[in-house]
Design an enzyme around this catalytic site. Structure first.
Site, PDB file in Angstrom:
ATOM      1  CG  HIS A 135      99.698 -65.103 115.166  1.00 20.14           C
ATOM      2  ND1 HIS A 135      99.264 -65.265 113.870  1.00 20.14           N
ATOM      3  CD2 HIS A 135     100.252 -63.867 115.229  1.00 20.14           C
ATOM      4  CE1 HIS A 135      99.544 -64.173 113.178  1.00 20.14           C
ATOM      5  NE2 HIS A 135     100.152 -63.314 113.982  1.00 20.14           N
ATOM      6  CD  GLU A 178      97.537 -68.377 112.695  1.00 17.40           C
ATOM      7  OE1 GLU A 178      98.112 -67.553 113.445  1.00 17.40           O
ATOM      8  OE2 GLU A 178      98.043 -68.771 111.620  1.00 17.40           O
ATOM      9  CB  SER A 203     102.034 -61.840 111.755  1.00 15.06           C
ATOM     10  OG  SER A 203     100.990 -61.118 112.364  1.00 15.06           O
TER      11      SER A 203
END
Length: 532
Positions: A455, A379, A243
């Site tokens: 995610h 995600e 990220s």
């Protein structure tokens, strides 16, 4: 006849509806992030917070003094080692004052004050945080043995606003032991402390928009000078991050001052269009800083007053400033509709000469750096932000989903991520266009039909903090990439470099497979206007 012309109030409501929807989506994402963080802290996957006594055989000499760590199973662990000192806000850090005696590296060091994300407010509790948060953690199989092990430097997620190197999910013991590598995680300045661009107000603040990145450069210089004593090879350093951590890797691949301090980069779900593909312009950064000063009532002639503003007041002043700057420059929100600006680096022409992705290539400083890059299949779609399927294209899209992922039963089109997958494609394609070091691509698909490859879902597998075959494969592939520049693992097909023509991508899950342009048609249907 009834007048059907919308009233001014009705038109205003319609105009504001997308903004309201965007705010709701952002709120849902913030809640989801909170849930994930709570999960990380409540259900540790590794033994990071075990209170271990220092070990007499763990002493290592560094450039600033001797340090002593602890034994964590079969590895040595060192926590909170200072690599630089930042006793002033918004200015580059400087060398640590050498210490006498032995530094007991058995407790995590301070982290950066935490900032706001997605238009929310910053946390009110700043316990354990400090502008002087330049410290790192190390896990290594052995010390003082000239082991020349690959060094894997972890950059944490949370955008450039939140997070730390001290989270349980980032415990490096299992990765270090299983793959015979040295794992390092780095704390550095974030949000307003790391990226408030005060460069318009004098030379002493020329670097202020990027001091968070310069902290990481300081850490890499410390690693270069000291990691050999911890069993690592200073000439074989790989950055890896997820990220915001992945976006940090991209930023460092763009910085001339970081060139030569690391050899390879791994980007895990690490970019959106405005954080990783591009970053803020200096005009935007300076406009943001002017608004922050105005909100605090500080005259630019008296910037020293910023040094003593309480953290909560400083953070509060940034919320409206970020939104107003986003509105002025029409910066698209990363989630939902409308405009939103997040903290991040500033392309100032000096520390960051360009964006990572240039018009027809990739940043020059990263030309010779091999890149392993990818994202997770689901995600943010697992966090209440489903992919929008174009009206009238539902059947064609679902057929394309089945063609792209034939082994994942029950996969719905709205669960296939485009928010991060498309920027990943742009980055890897432009890096390949550069004809420098190779690019290797992946999509992580584990649990895509159930809980979802959400995610951050890949992180425990990378750190070998779960015990299964997928974790064995992923952690070995990451470590071998760090070791040789080519990802590989037992039982894994030969991993071909990604090119525009070939589109080679490794699907990493229960059924691992090397595919070629597997989702090109699907991405074109889901986002027909996106070009990469």
């Amino acid at each position: 006849m009834t007048d059907t012309t919308p009233t001014k109030t009705t038109r205003e409501r319609r105009r504001r509806l997308p903004m309201i929807i965007g705010a709701i989506l952002a709120a849902l994402v913030i809640i989801a992030i909170a849930v994930v963080l709570i999960f990380r802290w409540t259900f540790p996957s590794g033994p990071a917070f075990r209170n271990l006594p220092v070990s007499g055989d763990s002493e290592v000499r560094t450039t600033y003094g001797d340090v002593r760590g602890a034994r964590q199973d079969s590895v040595f662990r060192y926590l909170g080692i200072p690599y630089a000192t930042a006793d002033e806000r918004f200015k580059p850090a400087h060398d640590v004052e050498p210490w006498d005696g032995v530094f007991e590296a058995n407790a995590y060091g301070p982290t950066s004050p935490q900032g706001a994300m997605f238009g929310g407010s910053a946390p009110s509790d700043d316990t354990g945080t400090d502008n002087n948060c330049q410290n790192l953690n190390i896990w290594t199989p052995d010390i003082n043995d000239h082991g020349n092990r690959p060094v894997m430097v972890w950059l944490h997620g949370g955008g450039f606003s939140t997070g730390s190197a001290n989270e349980r999910n980032y415990d490096g013991a299992n990765l270090s032991e299983s793959q015979d590598v040295v794992v390092v995680s780095v704390n550095h300045r974030l949000n307003v402390f790391g990226h408030l661009d005060l460069s318009a107000y004098g030379e002493e603040y020329a670097a202020s928009g990027n001091v968070g990145l310069l902290d990481i450069v300081d850490a890499l210089e410390w690693i270069r000078d000291n990691i050999e004593a911890f069993g690592g090879d200073p000439d074989n350093v790989t950055l890896f991050g997820q990220s915001g951590g992945g976006a940090k890797v991209l930023a460092l691949m763009t910085m001339p001052s970081a060139r030569g301090l690391f050899d390879k980069g791994i980007v895990q779900s690490g970019a959106t269009e405005t954080m990783g593909v591009t970053f803020a312009t200096q005009e935007q950064g300076q406009a943001l800083a002017a608004r922050v000063l105005d909100g605090l009532g500080i005259d630019p002639e008296h910037l020293d007053a910023l040094q003593t503003v309480p953290v909560d007041e400083l953070q509060a002043a940034t919320v409206d400033a970020l939104q107003q700057t986003a509105d002025e420059y029409e910066i698209p929100a990363p989630l939902g509709s409308g405009y939103q600006m997040e903290w991040g680096p500033v392309v100032d022409g000096d520390i960051l000469p360009t964006n990572p992705v240039t018009e027809d290539s990739f940043a020059q400083a990263g030309r010779d750096v091999p890149l392993l890059i990818g994202s997770n299949l689901n995600e943010w779609t697992s966090f209440g932000s489903p992919t929008q399927v174009p009206v009238g294209q539902e059947q064609a899209v679902q057929e394309a989903v089945a063609q792209a992922y034939p082994d994942i039963n029950g996969l719905e089109a709205n669960r296939v991520d485009t928010l991060i997958r498309l920027p990943m494609l742009k980055i890897m394609s432009h890096k390949a266009d550069q004809h420098g070091a190779d690019v290797y691509a992946y999509v992580f698909t584990r649990n895509s039909g159930a809980a979802g490859s959400y995610h951050g879902a890949e992180i425990p597998y990378v750190f070998h903090n779960v015990d299964n075959a997928v974790s064995d494969t992923v952690s070995q592939a990451w470590a071998n990439f760090a070791r040789t520049g080519v990802p590989s693992a037992d039982g894994l097909p030969e991993w071909e470099p990604y090119t525009r023509d070939g589109g080679a991508t490794m699907l990493l899950g229960d059924d691992t497979e090397l595919v070629h342009h597997h989702d090109r048609e699907l991405m074109a249907l889901l986002s027909p206007e996106y070009e990469y």
